[in-house]
Design a protein around this motif. Structure first.
Motif, mmCIF file in Angstrom:
data_model
loop_
_atom_site.group_PDB
_atom_site.id
_atom_site.type_symbol
_atom_site.label_atom_id
_atom_site.label_comp_id
_atom_site.label_asym_id
_atom_site.label_seq_id
_atom_site.Cartn_x
_atom_site.Cartn_y
_atom_site.Cartn_z
ATOM 1 N N UNK A 1 0.851 -1.176 0.000
ATOM 2 C CA UNK A 1 0.000 0.000 0.000
ATOM 3 C C UNK A 1 0.894 1.236 0.000
ATOM 4 N N UNK A 2 0.436 2.287 -0.635
ATOM 5 C CA UNK A 2 1.208 3.527 -0.711
ATOM 6 C C UNK A 2 0.310 4.689 -0.322
ATOM 7 N N UNK A 3 0.800 5.522 0.585
ATOM 8 C CA UNK A 3 0.092 6.735 0.969
ATOM 9 C C UNK A 3 0.806 7.905 0.305
ATOM 10 N N UNK A 4 0.107 8.593 -0.553
ATOM 11 C CA UNK A 4 0.663 9.652 -1.383
ATOM 12 C C UNK A 4 1.043 10.879 -0.558
ATOM 13 N N UNK A 5 2.008 11.668 -1.045
ATOM 14 C CA UNK A 5 2.326 12.925 -0.374
ATOM 15 C C UNK A 5 1.156 13.914 -0.399
ATOM 16 N N UNK A 6 0.245 13.737 -1.335
ATOM 17 C CA UNK A 6 -0.933 14.611 -1.372
ATOM 18 C C UNK A 6 -1.776 14.397 -0.117
ATOM 19 N N UNK A 7 -1.869 13.162 0.333
ATOM 20 C CA UNK A 7 -2.584 12.862 1.578
ATOM 21 C C UNK A 7 -1.870 13.528 2.752
ATOM 22 N N UNK A 8 -0.537 13.559 2.710
ATOM 23 C CA UNK A 8 0.228 14.250 3.750
ATOM 24 C C UNK A 8 -0.078 15.733 3.779
ATOM 25 N N UNK A 9 -0.198 16.344 2.611
ATOM 26 C CA UNK A 9 -0.539 17.762 2.546
ATOM 27 C C UNK A 9 -1.938 18.012 3.097
ATOM 28 N N UNK A 10 -2.864 17.127 2.764
ATOM 29 C CA UNK A 10 -4.231 17.272 3.271
ATOM 30 C C UNK A 10 -4.259 17.128 4.793
ATOM 31 N N UNK A 11 -3.485 16.179 5.322
ATOM 32 C CA UNK A 11 -3.415 16.009 6.777
ATOM 33 C C UNK A 11 -2.826 17.239 7.453
ATOM 34 N N UNK A 12 -1.755 17.795 6.884
ATOM 35 C CA UNK A 12 -1.122 18.974 7.479
ATOM 36 C C UNK A 12 -2.073 20.175 7.450
ATOM 37 N N UNK A 13 -2.743 20.378 6.327
ATOM 38 C CA UNK A 13 -3.686 21.497 6.230
ATOM 39 C C UNK A 13 -4.860 21.291 7.186
ATOM 40 N N UNK A 14 -5.346 20.069 7.283
ATOM 41 C CA UNK A 14 -6.428 19.778 8.220
ATOM 42 C C UNK A 14 -6.015 20.015 9.663
ATOM 43 N N UNK A 15 -4.788 19.680 10.008
ATOM 44 C CA UNK A 15 -4.297 19.933 11.357
ATOM 45 C C UNK A 15 -4.184 21.414 11.661
#
Length: 71
Positions: free
Chosen positions: A46-60
């Motif tokens: 499974x791969x978690x994209x850096x785009x998901x990381x950006x969404x998590x950071x913005x959500x935080x």
């Protein structure tokens, strides 16, 4: 610190790490395969994209700075 702040900081940290390492990849056990009397254990990657990381950071950040009492 209230739970909301802790969750926001964790989201920001995971998001930044995902962006810095250009995503996460991990594997989980897959379905076993029996072929000609031999048993093979498969894995699924499974791969978690850096785009998901950006969404998590913005959500935080949003969770950290938006006032919950303001509606």
């Amino acid at each position: 610190m209230n739970p909301r702040t802790i969750i926001a900081i964790v989201l920001i940290a995971v998001g930044v790490v995902a962006l810095l390492y250009t995503g996460f990849s991990f594997s989980t056990p897959g379905a076993p395969v029996n072929f000609l009397g031999m048993h093979f254990q498969t894995t699924e990657k499974h791969f978690i994209s850096p785009i998901i990381g950006a969404i998590l950071a913005i959500g935080g950040v949003v969770l950290l700075f938006v006032d919950p009492k303001r509606s």
